[in-house]
Design an enzyme around this catalytic site. Structure first.
Site, short mmCIF file in Angstrom:
data_model
loop_
_atom_site.label_atom_id
_atom_site.label_comp_id
_atom_site.label_asym_id
_atom_site.label_seq_id
_atom_site.Cartn_x
_atom_site.Cartn_y
_atom_site.Cartn_z
N TYR A 1 0.84 -1.19 0.00
CA TYR A 1 0.00 0.00 0.00
C TYR A 1 0.87 1.24 0.00
O TYR A 1 2.03 1.21 0.41
CB TYR A 1 -0.99 0.01 1.18
CG TYR A 1 -0.40 0.33 2.53
CD1 TYR A 1 -0.24 1.66 2.96
CD2 TYR A 1 0.01 -0.67 3.40
CE1 TYR A 1 0.29 1.96 4.21
CE2 TYR A 1 0.53 -0.38 4.63
CZ TYR A 1 0.67 0.94 5.04
OH TYR A 1 1.20 1.24 6.27
N CYS A 2 0.29 2.32 -0.49
CA CYS A 2 0.97 3.62 -0.48
C CYS A 2 -0.01 4.66 0.06
O CYS A 2 -0.87 4.34 0.87
CB CYS A 2 1.54 3.96 -1.85
SG CYS A 2 0.32 4.08 -3.17
N ALA A 3 0.12 5.89 -0.40
CA ALA A 3 -0.67 6.99 0.16
C ALA A 3 -2.16 6.86 -0.13
O ALA A 3 -2.98 7.15 0.72
CB ALA A 3 -0.14 8.33 -0.34
#
Length: 136
Positions: free
Chosen positions: A87-89
């Site tokens: 996952y990222c932002a």
């Protein structure tokens, strides 16, 4: 006929194949949260945004491994069949996809957690900071 139905919906068999296939590549925040820290957790959650952002706030239990730093040596401690969830932002960030590409090139099973931090917070779930995580 509206702009929505101007292009006909796919046949049911095609829709089934498409949507079943999409779940082979992604999961969502709710599903990840529902099994975190239970005996059913069968994946490693990777926060791929970078250490500074990780320390500012991340999903509890996530490991800090920026997508640029995903190399075979960093994964050596994990069995080959370990499923990684990246996952990222949020939906505006492609870091999770970049991480998934690196993992796939290394022959590792991988899915993206759609929504990232934004989706996690939208669901009402908490983040922890680097200091809180170290104290836990």
């Amino acid at each position: 006929m509206s702009i929505v139905t101007e292009v006909p919906a796919a046949a049911s068999a095609d829709a089934l194949a498409h949507f079943e296939s999409s779940l082979r590549f992604e999961t969502d925040c709710w599903d990840v949260h529902s099994v975190m820290n239970t005996p059913d957790q069968d994946f490693v959650l990777l926060d791929v945004r970078g250490t500074e952002k990780y320390n500012a706030g991340h999903i509890p239990g996530a490991i800090d491994l920026a997508h640029r730093k995903i190399i075979a040596g960093k994964l050596a401690a994990y069995p080959a069949e370990t499923v990684f969830i990246t996952y990222c932002a949020g939906p505006h960030c492609n870091g999770a996809a970049r991480a998934a590409i690196r993992l796939a090139k290394l022959g590792r099973p991988v899915k993206i957690m759609t929504g990232g931090i934004t989706g996690w917070l939208d669901e009402g779930f908490e983040l922890v900071s680097g200091a809180e995580a170290a104290a836990a």
